[in-house]
Each structure stands twice: as C-alpha cells, then as structure tokens.
Design a protein around this motif. Sequence first.
Motif, PDB file in Angstrom:
ATOM      1  N   HIS A  40       3.489  -6.872  14.896  1.00  0.00           N
ATOM      2  CA  HIS A  40       3.461  -5.264  13.801  1.00  0.00           C
ATOM      3  C   HIS A  40       2.982  -3.973  14.886  1.00  0.00           C
ATOM      4  O   HIS A  40       3.338  -2.525  14.078  1.00  0.00           O
ATOM      5  N   LEU A  41       2.000  -4.755  15.751  1.00  0.00           N
ATOM      6  CA  LEU A  41       1.484  -2.933  16.383  1.00  0.00           C
ATOM      7  C   LEU A  41       1.605  -2.665  17.652  1.00  0.00           C
ATOM      8  O   LEU A  41       0.874  -2.115  17.893  1.00  0.00           O
ATOM      9  N   ASP A  42       2.003  -4.124  18.325  1.00  0.00           N
ATOM     10  CA  ASP A  42       2.104  -3.794  19.646  1.00  0.00           C
ATOM     11  C   ASP A  42       3.897  -3.893  20.565  1.00  0.00           C
ATOM     12  O   ASP A  42       4.067  -5.421  20.163  1.00  0.00           O
ATOM     13  N   ASP A  43       3.632  -2.357  20.565  1.00  0.00           N
ATOM     14  CA  ASP A  43       5.124  -2.603  21.457  1.00  0.00           C
ATOM     15  C   ASP A  43       5.282  -3.566  22.666  1.00  0.00           C
ATOM     16  O   ASP A  43       7.143  -3.981  22.433  1.00  0.00           O
ATOM     17  N   PHE A  51      12.463  -7.288  20.692  1.00  0.00           N
ATOM     18  CA  PHE A  51      12.852  -6.260  19.012  1.00  0.00           C
ATOM     19  C   PHE A  51      12.784  -5.192  20.239  1.00  0.00           C
ATOM     20  O   PHE A  51      11.368  -4.893  20.624  1.00  0.00           O
ATOM     21  N   PRO A  52      13.096  -4.253  20.004  1.00  0.00           N
ATOM     22  CA  PRO A  52      13.358  -2.821  20.394  1.00  0.00           C
ATOM     23  C   PRO A  52      11.638  -1.671  20.073  1.00  0.00           C
ATOM     24  O   PRO A  52      11.668  -0.872  20.250  1.00  0.00           O
ATOM     25  N   ALA A  53      11.116  -2.176  19.018  1.00  0.00           N
ATOM     26  CA  ALA A  53      10.412  -1.658  18.259  1.00  0.00           C
ATOM     27  C   ALA A  53       9.412  -3.140  16.675  1.00  0.00           C
ATOM     28  O   ALA A  53      10.172  -3.726  17.493  1.00  0.00           O
ATOM     29  N   PRO A  54       8.260  -2.915  17.310  1.00  0.00           N
ATOM     30  CA  PRO A  54       7.596  -3.478  16.594  1.00  0.00           C
ATOM     31  C   PRO A  54       8.106  -3.445  14.243  1.00  0.00           C
ATOM     32  O   PRO A  54       8.302  -2.432  14.204  1.00  0.00           O
ATOM     33  N   PRO A  55       8.616  -4.775  14.082  1.00  0.00           N
ATOM     34  CA  PRO A  55       8.504  -4.896  12.675  1.00  0.00           C
ATOM     35  C   PRO A  55       7.971  -4.576  11.568  1.00  0.00           C
ATOM     36  O   PRO A  55       6.739  -4.279  11.374  1.00  0.00           O
ATOM     37  N   VAL A  56       8.167  -3.896  10.598  1.00  0.00           N
ATOM     38  CA  VAL A  56       6.995  -3.082   9.446  1.00  0.00           C
ATOM     39  C   VAL A  56       6.602  -4.469   9.014  1.00  0.00           C
ATOM     40  O   VAL A  56       7.284  -5.635   9.077  1.00  0.00           O
ATOM     41  N   HIS A  57       5.684  -4.531   8.208  1.00  0.00           N
ATOM     42  CA  HIS A  57       5.143  -5.345   7.460  1.00  0.00           C
ATOM     43  C   HIS A  57       5.892  -5.817   5.889  1.00  0.00           C
ATOM     44  O   HIS A  57       6.478  -4.885   5.492  1.00  0.00           O
ATOM     45  N   GLY A  58       6.230  -7.213   6.170  1.00  0.00           N
ATOM     46  CA  GLY A  58       7.947  -6.949   4.987  1.00  0.00           C
ATOM     47  C   GLY A  58       6.531  -6.978   3.625  1.00  0.00           C
ATOM     48  O   GLY A  58       7.548  -6.449   2.928  1.00  0.00           O
TER      49      GLY A  58
END
Length: 139
Positions: A40-43, A51-58
């Motif tokens: 969730h924090l590391d590009d 993933f093109p960007a980190p996912p948001v915490h579910g």
Amino acid sequence: MSGARLPAIGERTPDWRIGPFDAAALQAYAAASGDANPLHLDDDLAHAIGFPAPPVHGMKLLAAFEPLLCAWRRDLFLARLSAKFVQPVLRGEEVTLSGRVLRSSPEEGVFLRLLAYGATRAPALVGEALMTAPRKFRP
C-alpha cells in the motif's frame, strides 16, 4: 424498531464520493491502523506486482461506509458491517460508495447491500450492513 418510517426495500443511499487518496493519506492510514503492508505504500513493489500505483487499504474503503450510512439515516445505528474486496482501488482514484436496502423490518432491522466503485466502474468492494434502532442501556 420504532419511531421514523423504516426505509423500503429497494431504497438507495445517496452516492458518496471519497478520495482520491494520495501517498500521505495511505501513510497516515497505515500508521493509524497498524497495517503498514508495503504493497500500500511502496510504488516499486506495486509496480513489480503489476499495479500502476499502490492499492488503497481495503479496510479504509470499508470504514468509509460508516459516515455514509449514519448521515443517510441518523435515526438508525450501524450494528454490523462486512465486505469482500473484489478488485483494488489504486492510489489517486476517486471511489463512489452506495447502498441499497434488501430487507427492512422492525424486528430484524435494515439490511443493505453495499458497493464501492473505483475508476473502472467495476465493483471494488461488495459488502453488507445491518442497521437497527438504537438500544437503550439496560443494567
């Protein structure tokens, strides 16, 4: 349940838009929740996984339903909230939350189906909530 009219089956909550979430918001949530999963924090890690960007915490998305539901029906209490995470919402995306009443009775409460949509308009989260009349404290 007594008091105000219960919502009817099929009634919908208003759409509630949240985000977009930036890196600082994800870092703050990680610190507050104790979920510092680097995904969730590391590009670089997010990119390595595809993933093109980190996912948001579910759980951050699921928690966002509480203010929506409480604003929708201030006379009801959120008794239960759960969800399945279907696909990730990525950092930088806006999310639309919505709910629809599936069952409504004075004895059992109001049962809603919840949906969260990210940029793709495919469900990111499918959940459910149970709302009931506030209970008076009994010693």
